[in-house]
Design a protein around this motif. Structure first.
Motif, PDB file in Angstrom:
ATOM      1  N   SER A   1       0.790  -1.232   0.000  1.00  0.00           N
ATOM      2  CA  SER A   1       0.000   0.000   0.000  1.00  0.00           C
ATOM      3  C   SER A   1       0.820   1.280   0.000  1.00  0.00           C
ATOM      4  O   SER A   1       0.277   2.347  -0.284  1.00  0.00           O
ATOM      5  CB  SER A   1      -0.930   0.013   1.224  1.00  0.00           C
ATOM      6  OG  SER A   1      -0.187  -0.114   2.422  1.00  0.00           O
ATOM      7  N   VAL A   2       2.123   1.206   0.307  1.00  0.00           N
ATOM      8  CA  VAL A   2       2.893   2.428   0.504  1.00  0.00           C
ATOM      9  C   VAL A   2       3.044   3.239  -0.785  1.00  0.00           C
ATOM     10  O   VAL A   2       3.166   4.469  -0.735  1.00  0.00           O
ATOM     11  CB  VAL A   2       4.291   2.088   1.098  1.00  0.00           C
ATOM     12  CG1 VAL A   2       5.176   1.406   0.064  1.00  0.00           C
ATOM     13  CG2 VAL A   2       4.962   3.330   1.667  1.00  0.00           C
TER      14      VAL A   2
ATOM     15  N   SER B   1      -0.107   2.013 -13.792  1.00  0.00           N
ATOM     16  CA  SER B   1      -0.776   0.950 -13.038  1.00  0.00           C
ATOM     17  C   SER B   1       0.151  -0.234 -12.792  1.00  0.00           C
ATOM     18  O   SER B   1      -0.037  -0.990 -11.836  1.00  0.00           O
ATOM     19  CB  SER B   1      -2.024   0.473 -13.785  1.00  0.00           C
ATOM     20  OG  SER B   1      -1.684  -0.163 -15.009  1.00  0.00           O
ATOM     21  N   TRP B   2       1.176  -0.400 -13.632  1.00  0.00           N
ATOM     22  CA  TRP B   2       2.096  -1.521 -13.471  1.00  0.00           C
ATOM     23  C   TRP B   2       3.014  -1.362 -12.267  1.00  0.00           C
ATOM     24  O   TRP B   2       3.627  -2.335 -11.823  1.00  0.00           O
ATOM     25  CB  TRP B   2       2.920  -1.717 -14.740  1.00  0.00           C
ATOM     26  CG  TRP B   2       2.165  -2.520 -15.744  1.00  0.00           C
ATOM     27  CD1 TRP B   2       1.462  -2.052 -16.817  1.00  0.00           C
ATOM     28  CD2 TRP B   2       1.987  -3.932 -15.735  1.00  0.00           C
ATOM     29  NE1 TRP B   2       0.869  -3.085 -17.477  1.00  0.00           N
ATOM     30  CE2 TRP B   2       1.180  -4.260 -16.837  1.00  0.00           C
ATOM     31  CE3 TRP B   2       2.431  -4.954 -14.905  1.00  0.00           C
ATOM     32  CZ2 TRP B   2       0.818  -5.563 -17.131  1.00  0.00           C
ATOM     33  CZ3 TRP B   2       2.068  -6.256 -15.193  1.00  0.00           C
ATOM     34  CH2 TRP B   2       1.273  -6.548 -16.294  1.00  0.00           C
ATOM     35  N   VAL B   3       3.111  -0.166 -11.706  1.00  0.00           N
ATOM     36  CA  VAL B   3       3.894  -0.003 -10.473  1.00  0.00           C
ATOM     37  C   VAL B   3       3.255  -0.818  -9.353  1.00  0.00           C
ATOM     38  O   VAL B   3       3.957  -1.410  -8.513  1.00  0.00           O
ATOM     39  CB  VAL B   3       3.975   1.495 -10.088  1.00  0.00           C
ATOM     40  CG1 VAL B   3       4.697   1.669  -8.763  1.00  0.00           C
ATOM     41  CG2 VAL B   3       4.660   2.286 -11.182  1.00  0.00           C
ATOM     42  N   VAL B   4       1.944  -0.883  -9.337  1.00  0.00           N
ATOM     43  CA  VAL B   4       1.221  -1.701  -8.359  1.00  0.00           C
ATOM     44  C   VAL B   4       1.075  -3.138  -8.858  1.00  0.00           C
ATOM     45  O   VAL B   4       1.285  -4.109  -8.123  1.00  0.00           O
ATOM     46  CB  VAL B   4      -0.167  -1.092  -8.071  1.00  0.00           C
ATOM     47  CG1 VAL B   4      -0.971  -1.991  -7.141  1.00  0.00           C
ATOM     48  CG2 VAL B   4      -0.009   0.299  -7.459  1.00  0.00           C
ATOM     49  N   GLN B   5       0.732  -3.293 -10.139  1.00  0.00           N
ATOM     50  CA  GLN B   5       0.424  -4.611 -10.674  1.00  0.00           C
ATOM     51  C   GLN B   5       1.637  -5.532 -10.713  1.00  0.00           C
ATOM     52  O   GLN B   5       1.505  -6.742 -10.481  1.00  0.00           O
ATOM     53  CB  GLN B   5      -0.168  -4.461 -12.075  1.00  0.00           C
ATOM     54  CG  GLN B   5      -1.544  -3.830 -12.075  1.00  0.00           C
ATOM     55  CD  GLN B   5      -2.075  -3.566 -13.472  1.00  0.00           C
ATOM     56  OE1 GLN B   5      -1.418  -3.891 -14.457  1.00  0.00           O
ATOM     57  NE2 GLN B   5      -3.252  -2.983 -13.567  1.00  0.00           N
ATOM     58  N   ALA B   6       2.814  -5.021 -11.005  1.00  0.00           N
ATOM     59  CA  ALA B   6       3.995  -5.869 -11.105  1.00  0.00           C
ATOM     60  C   ALA B   6       4.305  -6.551  -9.777  1.00  0.00           C
ATOM     61  O   ALA B   6       4.660  -7.737  -9.729  1.00  0.00           O
ATOM     62  CB  ALA B   6       5.200  -5.038 -11.560  1.00  0.00           C
TER      63      ALA B   6
END
Length: 486
Positions: A28-29, A49-54
Motif C-alpha cells: 500500500s505504501v 498501473s504496473w507499479v502496483v500490478q507488477a
C-alpha cells in the motif's frame, strides 16, 4: 524430516514480524505516491498501473512455489534469500530513472516477498508448537501484517509529501537490515532432510502460470473489462492451467501442494475464510482512501494520518483475539470478528459527499478494524492447525496465496462495481455512490466469511487453543485425497 533446534523463539518471532511488516507495507505504501511517480519518471496512465500490478502479480504467482521451496531447501535459507532480493530491488526502485526500471524493481520485490512470506510463517509454526505459544506468536505476526498494510498509507503520504516519492522504496532498506540482523542473532538453520525430495517442476510451472494469469486478468479488468474477449480468454486459460495443476498434483509423488492437505477442515475453512476477508479488507483500504481524497478533498498526508485509528483498532482486535484463541479455538473469534467487520463496512457504506472524517470515517474505521483484527489474528492459526512440520511451508504458501488472490480478485471486482455505478460522471456525489456500493459488497463478503467460519470450522478444540488435541501422525508422502483426516 527437517529438525529445528528452535534457536531463540523470541528472535524468530521478531524476525518474521519485521519481515512481514515490510512485505505488507509495500502493498500500500506506493499508492499515495503514484501521481508524484508519474510526474517524475514520465509514466503513461496505463504504464503507471504496473507499479502496483507488477508487485501483486509476482507475489501472487510465486507464493506456492516459495512455500514449497522452503520445505525442501530450508526455510531460513529461503527467508534470507527472499529478504535479500526484496532489499536489493527496493534500492533499485529508489534509484530508478525510467519507468521500466521501477516496474522491474517492483516485480523483483514481489519475487523476494513470495520467498520470504511463506518462509516466515513456516518458521513460526515449526518454532512454536501447537497451543497458546503458537497462538500468541501468530497473533503478533498477523497484527504486524495488518498494521503494515494500514500504516503503508500513512507512510506513503508522509514520505511523498515531505521526503519525496523515492523514499517509499528506500524505506524498506533499514527494515530488511533489521530482519537480517535478527536472523543472524537467533534463527537456526534446519538440518538437511535424510531423503531430499525433488521440487515439483511441472506443478510449479502450472501453479505459477495459472495463478499468475488469474491475477493478471483481474488486474487488467480496469482496462479490458470483465466481459471483454481478452479477459475471458485469460480467465479460461488460467482455469485450464489450474485444473491441470490439480491433476498433476494428484499424480506427483512429491507435489507442490498435496491435495490431501485440503481435506482438513481447519486448513480448507481457513483458506476460504481468508480469501473472502482479504477481498473485503483490500477493498476497504482502497475505497476509503479514495473517498477521503476525491470526495472529501483531503491531501496525501492527511489521508495517511486518518488511517491511524484503523491501525489502532487492528492492534486492539489482534490482542483480544490472541487471548481468546489461546484459551479456546480460532472459531471463537473468527465468527464474531467477521460479523463485526461486516457491520463496520455496512456503516462505511453510509458515506456522504457532504460528510467529513469525524462523521463518516472515524466510527466505522474503529468498528471495521477491530473486527478485522479479530479475524486476521486467529485465521493464520487455523490455516496451519494440525499440519505436519515438513509441510509447514506448503500450508503457509497456500494460506498466503489465498489471501493474495482474495485481495486481488476482490479489489478488481469491486472496482468494476464502483465504476458501473458511477458511469461517466466524475463529480463527488457520483464517486461517493460508487464507493458506497462497493463498500456494501465488501460488507457482504465479510458476512459470508462469518458463515464459512460458522459452518466449515470444527466446533471442538483441535489443538489451536489449549494444546490438548490428540497427536496427529506425520502426513504421508503419497498425495492421496484421503491422506489428511478432518
Amino acid at each position: 524430516m527437517y529438525k529445528n533446534s528452535r534457536g531463540r523463539p523470541g528472535v524468530v518471532l521478531a524476525a518474521a514480524a519485521v519481515a512481514q511488516f515490510a512485505i505488507a507495507l509495500d502493498m500500500s505504501v506506493v499508492n499515495v505516491a503514484l501521481p508524484a511517480i508519474r510526474t517524475a519518471l514520465g509514466f503513461t496512465p496505463l504504464g503507471l498501473s504496473w507499479v502496483v500490478q507488477a508487485y501483486a502479480l509476482a507475489l501472487g504467482g510465486f507464493l506456492l512455489l516459495g512455500g514449497r521451496a522452503g520445505d525442501l531447501y530450508g526455510r531460513r535459507r529461503m527467508f534470507v534469500l527472499g529478504l535479500a532480493v526484496f532489499g536489493v530491488c527496493s534500492l533499485a526502485g529508489g534509484l530508478a530513472q525510467a519507468p521500466w526500471q521501477l516496474i522491474a524493481a517492483r516485480a523483483g520485490q514481489g519475487l523476494g516477498a513470495a520467498a520470504a512470506a511463506p518462509a516466515a510463517l513456516a518458521l513460526l509454526t515449526t518454532t512454536f508448537t501447537e497451543g497458546p505459544g503458537r497462538v500468541r506468536a501468530l497473533g503478533v505476526w498477523s497484527g504486524v501484517n495488518a498494521a503494515g498494510g494500514a500504516l503503508g498509507v500513512l507512510a506513503g503520504g508522509l514520505l511523498t509529501e515531505y521526503a519525496g516519492w523515492r523514499w517509499v522504496m528506500l524505506i524498506n532498506l533499514p527494515i530488511v537490515a533489521i530482519a537480517l540482523a535478527l536472523v543472524r542473532t537467533g534463527v537456526p538453520a534446519e538440518e538437511r532432510p535424510a531423503r531430499r525430495e525433488r521440487l515439483d517442476v511441472l506443478g510449479a510451472v502450472l501453479a505459477t502460470g495459472g495463478v499468475g494469469l488469474l491475477v493478471f486478468a483481474d488486474l487488467r479488468t480496469d482496462v479490458e473489462g470483465w466481459s471483454s474477449p481478452v479477459t475471458l480468454t485469460m480467465l479460461a486459460a488460467a482455469a485450464v492451467l489450474l485444473v491441470a495443476f490439480g491433476y498433476a498434483e494428484s499424480r506427483s509423488p512429491a507435489p507442490l501442494l498435496r491435495l490431501g492437505l485440503l481435506r482438513g477442515r481447519w486448513v480448507a475453512g481457513a483458506n476460504a475464510l481468508v480469501f473472502l476477508a482479504a477481498a473485503g479488507q483490500f477493498a476497504a483500504f482502497y475505497f476509503v482512501s479514495l473517498y477521503m481524497q476525491q470526495v472529501l478533498g483531503m491531501g496525501p498526508a492527511a489521508t495517511g494520518a486518518a488511517f491511524l485509528p484503523f491501525s489502532a483498532g487492528l492492534i486492539a482486535g489482534t490482542l483480544v483475539a490472541t487471548r481468546v484463541t489461546a484459551a479456546r479455538t480460532p472459531r471463537a473469534c473468527l465468527v464474531p470478528g467477521a460479523l463485526l467487520a461486516a457491520a463496520g463496512l455496512a456503516w462505511f457504506a453510509c458515506i456522504s459527499p457532504d460528510g467529513g472524517f469525524l462523521t463518516d470515517v472515524l466510527g466505522p474505521s474503529l468498528m471495521t478494524s477491530v473486527g478485522t483484527g479479530l479475524v486476521l489474528a486467529p485465521v493464520a492459526t487455523a490455516a496451519t492447525n494440525g499440519v505436519a512440520a515438513r509441510e509447514a511451508g506448503m500450508a503457509s504458501g497456500l494460506f498466503n496465496s489465498s489471501r493474495q488472490l482474495g485481495g486481488c480478485i476482490g479489489l478488481a471486482a469491486l472496482a468494476t462495481v464502483a465504476a458501473h455505478r458511477t458511469g461517466a460522471a466524475t463529480g463527488p456525489a457520483a464517486l461517493n455512490d460508487g464507493y458506497a456500493l462497493s463498500l456494501t459488497v465488501a460488507a457482504a463478503l465479510f458476512a459470508l466469511a462469518a458463515v464459512v467460519a460458522f459452518v466449515a470450522l470444527p466446533r471442538g478444540g483441535a489443538g489451536a487453543g489449549t494444546g490438548t488435541a490428540r497427536p496427529r501422525p506425520t502426513a504421508p508422502a503419497e498425495n492421496r485425497l484421503e491422506g489428511t483426516p478432518s
